[in-house]
Every structure is written in C-alpha cells, then in structure tokens.
Design an enzyme around this catalytic site. Sequence first.
Site, PDB file in Angstrom:
ATOM      1  N   ALA A 118       0.765  -1.261   0.000  1.00  0.00           N
ATOM      2  CA  ALA A 118       0.000   0.000   0.000  1.00  0.00           C
ATOM      3  C   ALA A 118       0.793   1.306   0.000  1.00  0.00           C
ATOM      4  CB  ALA A 118      -0.944   0.001   1.201  1.00  0.00           C
ATOM      5  N   ALA A 119       2.011   1.315   0.556  1.00  0.00           N
ATOM      6  CA  ALA A 119       2.706   2.599   0.734  1.00  0.00           C
ATOM      7  C   ALA A 119       3.212   3.137  -0.609  1.00  0.00           C
ATOM      8  CB  ALA A 119       3.886   2.418   1.694  1.00  0.00           C
ATOM      9  N   PRO A 120       3.220   4.463  -0.767  1.00  0.00           N
ATOM     10  CA  PRO A 120       2.878   5.508   0.216  1.00  0.00           C
ATOM     11  C   PRO A 120       1.389   5.812   0.329  1.00  0.00           C
ATOM     12  CG  PRO A 120       3.665   6.528  -1.796  1.00  0.00           C
ATOM     13  CD  PRO A 120       3.772   5.042  -2.022  1.00  0.00           C
ATOM     14  N   GLY A 122      -1.074   6.238  -2.345  1.00  0.00           N
ATOM     15  CA  GLY A 122      -1.805   6.923  -3.408  1.00  0.00           C
ATOM     16  C   GLY A 122      -3.109   6.210  -3.738  1.00  0.00           C
ATOM     17  N   LYS A 123      -3.001   4.900  -3.858  1.00  0.00           N
ATOM     18  CA  LYS A 123      -4.199   4.158  -4.275  1.00  0.00           C
ATOM     19  C   LYS A 123      -5.096   3.838  -3.073  1.00  0.00           C
ATOM     20  CE  LYS A 123      -1.552   2.399  -8.126  1.00  0.00           C
ATOM     21  NZ  LYS A 123      -0.236   2.850  -7.602  1.00  0.00           N
ATOM     22  N   ASP A 184      -1.049  -3.808  -6.032  1.00  0.00           N
ATOM     23  CA  ASP A 184      -0.192  -2.919  -6.824  1.00  0.00           C
ATOM     24  C   ASP A 184       1.236  -3.345  -6.471  1.00  0.00           C
ATOM     25  OD1 ASP A 184       0.372  -0.659  -8.488  1.00  0.00           O
ATOM     26  OD2 ASP A 184       0.796   0.517  -6.691  1.00  0.00           O
ATOM     27  N   CYS A 238       4.092  -1.012 -12.262  1.00  0.00           N
ATOM     28  CA  CYS A 238       4.566   0.085 -13.109  1.00  0.00           C
ATOM     29  C   CYS A 238       5.714  -0.438 -13.974  1.00  0.00           C
ATOM     30  CB  CYS A 238       4.943   1.321 -12.300  1.00  0.00           C
ATOM     31  SG  CYS A 238       6.162   1.065 -11.014  1.00  0.00           S
TER      32      CYS A 238
HETATM   33  N1  SAM Z   1       0.179   1.159  -4.048  1.00  0.00           N
HETATM   34  C1  SAM Z   1       1.160   2.146  -3.647  1.00  0.00           C
HETATM   35  C2  SAM Z   1       0.658   3.521  -3.996  1.00  0.00           C
HETATM   36  O1  SAM Z   1      -0.139   3.659  -4.937  1.00  0.00           O
HETATM   37  O2  SAM Z   1       1.024   4.498  -3.336  1.00  0.00           O
HETATM   38  C3  SAM Z   1       2.519   1.845  -4.250  1.00  0.00           C
HETATM   39  C4  SAM Z   1       2.978   0.464  -3.919  1.00  0.00           C
HETATM   40  S1  SAM Z   1       4.626   0.112  -4.410  1.00  0.00           S
HETATM   41  C5  SAM Z   1       4.448  -0.242  -6.072  1.00  0.00           C
HETATM   42  C6  SAM Z   1       4.860  -1.462  -3.725  1.00  0.00           C
HETATM   43  C7  SAM Z   1       4.952  -1.473  -2.217  1.00  0.00           C
HETATM   44  O3  SAM Z   1       4.973  -2.839  -1.792  1.00  0.00           O
HETATM   45  C8  SAM Z   1       6.208  -0.849  -1.638  1.00  0.00           C
HETATM   46  O4  SAM Z   1       5.860   0.122  -0.693  1.00  0.00           O
HETATM   47  C9  SAM Z   1       6.933  -2.010  -0.959  1.00  0.00           C
HETATM   48  O5  SAM Z   1       7.625  -1.636   0.221  1.00  0.00           O
HETATM   49  C10 SAM Z   1       5.788  -2.935  -0.647  1.00  0.00           C
HETATM   50  N2  SAM Z   1       6.125  -4.368  -0.513  1.00  0.00           N
HETATM   51  C11 SAM Z   1       7.140  -5.056  -1.069  1.00  0.00           C
HETATM   52  N3  SAM Z   1       7.076  -6.347  -0.748  1.00  0.00           N
HETATM   53  C12 SAM Z   1       5.984  -6.493   0.043  1.00  0.00           C
HETATM   54  C13 SAM Z   1       5.385  -7.597   0.710  1.00  0.00           C
HETATM   55  N4  SAM Z   1       5.917  -8.823   0.612  1.00  0.00           N
HETATM   56  N5  SAM Z   1       4.290  -7.390   1.452  1.00  0.00           N
HETATM   57  C14 SAM Z   1       3.744  -6.133   1.547  1.00  0.00           C
HETATM   58  N6  SAM Z   1       4.278  -5.059   0.946  1.00  0.00           N
HETATM   59  C15 SAM Z   1       5.374  -5.232   0.200  1.00  0.00           C
END
Ligand code: SAM
Length: 300
Positions: A118-120, A122-123, A184, A238
């Site tokens: 989810a971070a940061p 946006g969605k 995402d 992305c």
């Molecule tokens: N959806 C977010 C937004 O729109 O702001 C962007 C998400 S970014 C593409 C992917 C996120 O997944 C990163 O913040 C990363 O730290 C997190 N991530 C990576 N591996 C993960 C896991 N196994 N479980 C949960 N989160 C994970």
Amino acid sequence: MQQNQTLPAYLTERLTAVYGEQAPEIIAGMVKKKTAFRVNTLKSDREEVLSQLALAGISVEPLPWSDIAFTLNADQEETLRSLPIYAEGKIYLQSPSSMLPPIVLQPNAGEDLLDMAAAPGGKTTQMAALTGGKAFITACEKDKVRAERLKYNLSVQGASRVSVLVQDAKALSDFLRFDRILLDAPCSGSGTLIAGDERSCRAFSEKLVKNSATLQKQLLVKALGLLKAGKTMVYSTCSILPEENDEVVRYALSRCKAQVLPISFAGKERVPTLPSLPGTMCVAPTDLYEGFYVALLQKG
Ligand code: SAM
C-alpha cells in the site's frame, strides 16, 4: 550501470525482444512527465480546487477519463505544493497511470477492501475517496519506514476506516476474506524510467526484474486466496515487461480458479496501450503516462 544508448542495456534488449519495431517509440516515451493530481473528494471538490488554482495562476488540463484529475506543467509543481489545498490534503499528486487501478477495481461503500502493497498510499487514499470513506480498508505494507509515510498520507487525506498492517503480505492470515483486493505489486519500475536520466535508471537490473517476478507470482496467488469467490481484484505494476505482467497473471490462472475480466471505463480508448493479454491493459509510456500494467481478475 551498463548503458545502451540512454537506458540500461538489459531493458533496451528486452523492449526490443518483446515489442520489436515498436521499441524505439516506447523508449521515446520514457521522458519526464507532466505533473498530475487528483482532487481528494473526501475533503474538497472540483470547484474549490479549480478556483484556488486559478487564484494562484496555475493552469491545468483535465484528464480525458476523469472529472477530478488534472495535469499541469512540471515547472508549476513547486507553486502547487506551496498552496493550502496541498497542505490540507485537498489534492493528491499522483501520476495518471497510477490512478487507473482503483478506477478499474471500482470499490464500493460497505465493502471489505485489501490494499496488499500500500505505501505511500496513493491508491489506498484514492479507494477511500472513491467509496466516500465508507469502505473498510486493510492496507498492508512490509516496509516500516514506508508504512509511516502511508499513515501520514492517510491522515492528511482524511482517509478513515483504514487499518494499516505493517507486515509481509505473503504472511497475511489465510482465514481473511475480502470483497475486493488491489495488488499494486512491487516491481522493477521499468515503465517509470526516464531515458538518459541516470538517477531514474539506477535501481533497475535484470536481477530486480527476476526477483520481482518471483515475488509478484507469490503475492498474486496469495491475493486470489484471500478474495471471496465471485469477487474481483486488480493486479497492477509500473512495469511494461511481460515477465512481471502477463506471465504473472498466466502463472496465477494456472494455479487458481480465476479468470481475466475485460477492463472497461469511460475514456479508456484515450489511454495509449501496448499489446498485452486480452482484457488486460499495458499503458505505453508517453509524456503524460508512465508505463503501467493493469489486470482485472475474478475468482471462480
Ligand atoms: N500502491 C502504492 C501507492 O499507490 O502508493 C505503491 C505500492 S509500491 C508499487 C509497492 C509497495 O509494496 C512498496 O511500498 C513495498 O515496500 C511494498 N512491498 C514489497 N514487498 C511487500 C510484501 N511482501 N508485502 C507487503 N508489501 C510489500
């Protein structure tokens, strides 16, 4: 980093292998983007935001598929960020491509939603706005620092009814069930690179693509397991490489009872796309859009 022309050599090779004659045009679209934002309807509306922008002398253009999303010249972004509507969370800076997954997911008030990476936020905040703050959202994020940013953004954007879980989504309890899920996924970011900009290309590597694809497959199979039967989820990245997109979807479909549903929303035909699995959408990088992939899946 080994460079071929202006992109990492491995990416140029893969784009050429996958897209053939289209590759130069794709690479030509890997440029710095216009700034984009959406109005946060939890805190404001189109009229208030547009009038504040007009007062500040910022001119914006609407996106063809949204009443509340706009672009502006990047040289006006600093002014935009200095406005009260920014500090008060009445707008959220977000790339147009990145706004598409929640629009495709179409979450509703009263539903239990999972934002799996989810971070940061946006969605997550966009889904909260799309449901009028009336959905129950679980936002999972593995990285502690990024989770803090997520919590901050949720607070500024006024997104309540969101529970943040700081954990690996692969370890979410198998007893949980959701009405809709957004995955995402963490990815190589191949769709967001800016050709010739060493900084934007620094993290990209063949190893990152391979590791991302492995993780994406695990996360997508997990997501389908957590989805209620008959319900829908979105898988997005992305990246514009099929090994992180179509191949991940195919892998999950070979293991889980699910199907791809065709994506449809008003104005979809205005989004530039690349070839991808029927029903899915691979957004082509341009001066407006980041390269992005969106697939809508329904669990059997
Ligand atoms: N959806 C977010 C937004 O729109 O702001 C962007 C998400 S970014 C593409 C992917 C996120 O997944 C990163 O913040 C990363 O730290 C997190 N991530 C990576 N591996 C993960 C896991 N196994 N479980 C949960 N989160 C994970």
